[in-house]
Design a protein around this motif. Structure first.
Motif, short mmCIF file in Angstrom:
data_model
loop_
_atom_site.label_atom_id
_atom_site.label_comp_id
_atom_site.label_asym_id
_atom_site.label_seq_id
_atom_site.Cartn_x
_atom_site.Cartn_y
_atom_site.Cartn_z
N GLN A 43 0.85 -1.19 0.00
CA GLN A 43 0.00 0.00 0.00
C GLN A 43 0.88 1.24 0.00
N HIS A 51 -10.51 -0.37 7.84
CA HIS A 51 -10.95 0.49 6.74
C HIS A 51 -11.93 1.53 7.27
N SER A 105 -6.23 11.89 -0.28
CA SER A 105 -6.57 11.38 1.05
C SER A 105 -8.03 10.97 1.10
N ASP A 151 -8.60 1.45 -4.03
CA ASP A 151 -8.61 1.78 -2.61
C ASP A 151 -7.25 1.39 -2.04
N THR A 160 -5.71 7.47 0.61
CA THR A 160 -6.73 6.42 0.67
C THR A 160 -7.15 5.95 -0.72
N ARG A 161 -6.84 6.74 -1.73
CA ARG A 161 -7.30 6.42 -3.09
C ARG A 161 -6.20 6.74 -4.09
N ILE A 169 -6.15 1.38 0.91
CA ILE A 169 -6.17 0.67 2.19
C ILE A 169 -6.59 -0.78 1.98
#
Length: 305
Positions: free
Chosen positions: A96, A205, A305, A282, A106-107, A284
């Motif tokens: 990640q 998440h 974010s 995603d 986050t994306r 995460i």
């Protein structure tokens, strides 16, 4: 062991007029809330067949990463794309983005500007499946987190000089910078500095509440998949540019790291690229890496974010 259903990304293709115009229209109709819900459920969306070109990226990024600054129209591709020429025959293991930092996106959005002749798939691992596959005893051992350790030399050694990293040759200025980060640091007898931080090994998440594997043990550990494998043969542990331990500073056994790598590799899903493909994932829920390739591979990456 917890069973987690197998995963593949949701692929979306044109249904109407086609082209980036249709994709922009569909994303506008979907809206940011519906997109967020769909992404949380599917974990990755791959848009194929829309023939996305560089000039379409700013509008699409504004829709896929709401709240971000997006890409400037001028020089958009050169700002975020890179042609991968270094070690194309090697595998980049899934991880990640920025999961070894205090804050992370986050994306992610990835765009294929140049597809390789062969290979080069994005290797993606469902982080919930990765965690579920691990020995529960290991998961419990990692509850306090992991400690990431950096060593910056004083001008002689492998890795980075602390003067270059911190952009100063004054120790007191380095200490002032580090005091504001929450990191721990110690000056070494040889003039170098060791800096460490404790971060979670797993996170929940923010939308689904699912606990997922979220760390870079397999990239930082000498027994893992990164450059540490070579350096660990010629350097003492305390001089490794990067290392990772349990939160209390005790060593993570090499066989444990091999198991982590193997289980992640076994659950990986390959996502091939064609020119004009666009993917939002995603960061995460999913770790991502890259398969070896031939030719040139030029992928644009943006994050929020």
């Amino acid at each position: 062991m917890v069973r987690v259903e197998s995963w593949t990304p949701l692929e979306i293709e044109p249904e109407g007029i086609g082209g980036p115009e249709e994709l922009v229209q569909r994303l506008e109709e979907m809206g940011p809330q519906e997109l967020a819900g769909l992404l949380a459920e599917e974990k990755a969306l791959v848009f194929r067949g829309f023939d996305v070109m560089a000039e379409s990226l700013p509008a699409l990024i504004a829709l896929l990463l709401p709240g971000s600054s997006g890409w400037e129209r001028r020089g958009a591709v050169d700002t975020v794309c890179r042609t991968e020429t270094g070690r194309p025959g090697t595998t980049i293991w899934p991880v990640q983005k920025m999961s070894a930092a205090h804050a992370w996106p986050t994306r992610l959005v990835m765009y294929c500007d140049t597809a390789p002749l062969s290979g080069g798939e994005s290797m993606v691992v469902d982080a919930a499946r990765w965690l579920a596959a691990l020995d529960p005893a290991l998961s419990e051992r990692l509850i306090p987190g992991v400690r990431y350790v950096r060593y910056f030399h004083d001008g002689s050694g492998f890795g980075e000089r602390w003067q270059s990293t911190f952009r100063t040759d004054r120790r007191e200025q380095v200490e002032l910078l580090l005091d504001g980060t929450g990191d721990e640091w110690t000056w070494q007898a040889d003039g170098g500095i060791q800096v460490s931080r404790i971060l979670p090994a797993t996170v929940r998440h923010p939308v689904t509440g699912t606990e997922v594997w979220f760390n870079q043990i397999h990239r930082w550990h000498p027994a893992g998949s990164g450059p540490q494998q070579t350096l660990s043969r010629i350097l003492p542990e305390e001089k490794l540019p990067w290392n990772v331990t349990f939160a209390d500073g005790s060593a993570i056994p090499g066989h444990v790291v091999s198991e982590i790598c193997g289980l992640g590799f076994a659950t990986a899903v390959d996502i091939p690229w064609s020119r004009g493909d666009l993917m939002v994932l995603d960061n995460i829920s999913l770790a991502h890496g890259r398969r070896p390739f031939t030719g040139k591979r030029r992928i644009c990456v943006a994050m929020s974010s």
